[in-house]
Design an enzyme around this catalytic site. Structure first.
Site, mmCIF file in Angstrom:
data_model
loop_
_atom_site.group_PDB
_atom_site.id
_atom_site.type_symbol
_atom_site.label_atom_id
_atom_site.label_comp_id
_atom_site.label_asym_id
_atom_site.label_seq_id
_atom_site.Cartn_x
_atom_site.Cartn_y
_atom_site.Cartn_z
ATOM 1 N N ASN A 85 1.028 -1.090 0.308
ATOM 2 C CA ASN A 85 -0.253 -0.410 0.180
ATOM 3 C C ASN A 85 0.667 1.228 0.067
ATOM 4 O OD1 ASN A 85 -2.399 2.068 0.417
ATOM 5 N ND2 ASN A 85 -3.773 0.315 1.511
ATOM 6 N N ARG A 86 0.476 2.714 0.176
ATOM 7 C CA ARG A 86 0.921 3.610 -0.091
ATOM 8 C C ARG A 86 2.111 4.256 0.933
ATOM 9 N NH1 ARG A 86 -3.688 3.099 -3.007
ATOM 10 N NH2 ARG A 86 -2.825 3.451 -4.986
ATOM 11 N N HIS A 111 2.975 -0.592 -2.929
ATOM 12 C CA HIS A 111 3.528 -1.747 -2.585
ATOM 13 C C HIS A 111 5.140 -2.265 -2.478
ATOM 14 C CE1 HIS A 111 -0.484 -2.492 -2.613
ATOM 15 N NE2 HIS A 111 -0.932 -2.712 -4.104
ATOM 16 N N HIS A 181 -2.006 -9.595 -3.119
ATOM 17 C CA HIS A 181 -2.922 -9.337 -3.763
ATOM 18 C C HIS A 181 -3.694 -9.833 -4.763
ATOM 19 C CE1 HIS A 181 -4.116 -5.363 -5.527
ATOM 20 N NE2 HIS A 181 -3.242 -4.254 -5.233
ATOM 21 N N TYR A 183 -6.422 -11.108 -6.939
ATOM 22 C CA TYR A 183 -7.834 -10.650 -7.482
ATOM 23 C C TYR A 183 -8.493 -11.552 -7.988
ATOM 24 C CZ TYR A 183 -5.301 -6.741 -9.307
ATOM 25 O OH TYR A 183 -3.793 -5.031 -8.878
ATOM 26 N N ASP A 249 -11.115 1.400 -3.374
ATOM 27 C CA ASP A 249 -10.093 0.975 -3.393
ATOM 28 C C ASP A 249 -9.346 2.101 -1.857
ATOM 29 O OD1 ASP A 249 -7.382 1.217 -3.113
ATOM 30 O OD2 ASP A 249 -7.183 2.817 -5.069
ATOM 31 N N GLN A 286 -7.594 -3.858 2.312
ATOM 32 C CA GLN A 286 -8.146 -2.559 1.411
ATOM 33 C C GLN A 286 -8.693 -3.869 0.338
ATOM 34 O OE1 GLN A 286 -6.118 0.221 1.301
ATOM 35 N NE2 GLN A 286 -6.571 0.555 -0.428
ATOM 36 N N GLU A 314 -7.357 -7.235 0.384
ATOM 37 C CA GLU A 314 -6.122 -7.498 0.937
ATOM 38 C C GLU A 314 -5.731 -7.346 2.056
ATOM 39 O OE1 GLU A 314 -3.633 -4.244 -1.399
ATOM 40 O OE2 GLU A 314 -5.250 -4.568 -2.707
HETATM 41 C C1 GLA Z 1 -4.027 -1.599 -4.893
HETATM 42 C C2 GLA Z 1 -4.148 0.375 -4.516
HETATM 43 C C3 GLA Z 1 -5.050 0.376 -5.665
HETATM 44 C C4 GLA Z 1 -4.085 -0.367 -6.931
HETATM 45 C C5 GLA Z 1 -3.507 -1.525 -7.057
HETATM 46 C C6 GLA Z 1 -2.911 -2.012 -7.767
HETATM 47 O O1 GLA Z 1 -5.015 -2.103 -3.833
HETATM 48 O O2 GLA Z 1 -4.763 0.676 -3.662
HETATM 49 O O3 GLA Z 1 -4.643 1.828 -5.774
HETATM 50 O O4 GLA Z 1 -2.789 0.422 -7.327
HETATM 51 O O5 GLA Z 1 -2.917 -1.691 -5.629
HETATM 52 O O6 GLA Z 1 -2.873 -1.546 -9.135
#
Ligand code: GLA
Length: 350
Positions: A85-86, A111, A181, A183, A249, A286, A314
């Site tokens: 994450n950020r 990430h 992560h 999907y 998100d 997340q 996540e």
């Molecule tokens: C996380 C982030 C999203 C995006 C995905 C990967 O979920 O929060 O904004 O960056 O990873 O693309």
């Protein structure tokens, strides 16, 4: 073979451009569930599960070969770290020292940076029913402090649980936040939407974001917002009301006692009867419904992946925790062990 356990087998998943051979590990349980994992990025490449009529499809987005994973992709199935994450501006101060990490997502670090754990070749061994992946992240890698030794243990049980245990130790204090992560689309990867999915997240609070997708620092109630998923909600009815139609998100603060494995979310797909439950020791999820998915990403079988056609759940600590003293701690110090367990349990709706 031990009774009741699912022992993984190993084969080759081809070679990286530099010639490194990548191994693939296949777990197949007695209920016809198959999970495959590679030691590149610790990526879960396939999750095959039956529907209510026994029809098996792969519910996990990804690629057919190593080339797809080695190219740029949105972290399909991968272990993200050192900090998933950020981190705002890629900056943080720890014990009086300032650190500047790579900025690889708008103004932020995302990430783990330019070459995160999702792009590393992990050492792999099978220990009974468990795939053990280890990676030693050198001191200074992506400008993070300390040599971090990470172990990720994957296993599949005959109770249909994909269990992921993470541990790590460090030589210097460092932030850490590990997640997977994957999907999911329970109709089958490549299905063009997630409208018929029903999502439940046991979160009474969430962390609202600023214009840079960084939590403002406030932890606020979901009551009366599009982030209230305490009642199972059909995504097709909800997504258009979330973040101006961009969908989810965002971090949900999930119930349970930090460090105690707790059932915190479920995703159901009534048309097929497939269901997935999420258990974690982490304080956050997340939830990402694929709004940034680029067009032109061709996945397994050549299908072009669409926006809003998958769900990521996540399990992790909250984004930018290293800069938010009121969020649960993400600093690991020498002598301590980071521990995180997440379980994805597959099944059928009642
Ligand atoms: C996380 C982030 C999203 C995006 C995905 C990967 O979920 O929060 O904004 O960056 O990873 O693309």
């Amino acid at each position: 073979m031990a009774e009741g356990k699912v022992i993984p087998t190993r084969d080759s998943f081809g070679r990286l451009q530099d010639g490194t051979e990548i191994s693939r590990f296949t777990f197949k349980n007695k209920n016809n569930i198959t999970v495959r994992i590679i030691n590149y990025g610790g990526i879960v490449t396939d999750i095959l599960v039956p529907d209510k009529n026994g029809k098996v499809v792969d519910i996990n987005l990804g690629f057919d070969d190593i080339k797809g994973y080695e190219a740029r992709h949105p972290y399909f199935g991968a272990i993200c770290g050192r900090v998933a994450n950020r981190i705002a501006g890629g900056k943080f101060t720890l014990d009086g020292k300032e650190y500047q990490l790579a900025v690889n997502n708008g103004p932020n670090h995302l990430h783990g940076g330019v070459k995160g754990f999702d792009k590393m070749v992990w050492k792999a061994r099978v220990d009974d029913d468990t795939l053990v992946l280890t990676y030693v992240s050198p001191d200074g890698e992506e400008h993070y402090p300390g040599e971090l030794t990470v172990e990720v243990r994957y296993r599949l049980t005959n109770e249909n649980e994909l269990v992921i245990d993470y541990t790590a130790t460090t030589t210097k204090a460092t932030p850490i936040n590990l997640t997977n992560h994957a999907y999911f689309n329970l109709a089958g990867q490549g299905y063009p939407n997630i409208d018929d999915h029903v999502l439940w997240i046991d979160a009474y609070t969430y962390t609202p974001l600023d214009q840079n997708i960084i939590p403002t620092g406030v932890i606020t109630s979901v009551e009366g917002t599009a982030y209230d998923l305490r009642t199972p909600t059909r995504l097709g009815d909800r997504l258009k009301y979330v973040n101006n139609g961009k969908g989810y998100d965002i971090n949900f603060c999930v119930g349970g006692q930090l460090g105690k494995l707790t059932r915190v979310a479920s995703l159901e797909h009534p048309p097929s009867g497939r269901k997935m439950e999420v258990f974690t020791t982490e304080p956050g999820i997340q939830c990402y419904t694929g709004c940034n998915m680029a067009t032109g990403v061709f996945g397994k079988g050549g299908v072009e992946y669409q926006k809003f056609a998958s769900v990521c759940l996540e399990t992790q600590h909250y984004a930018n925790s290293v800069n938010q003293p009121n969020f649960p701690n993400t600093i690991l110090r020498p002598g301590e062990t980071y521990r995180h367990t997440t379980v994805y349990k597959f099944g059928l709706t009642a």
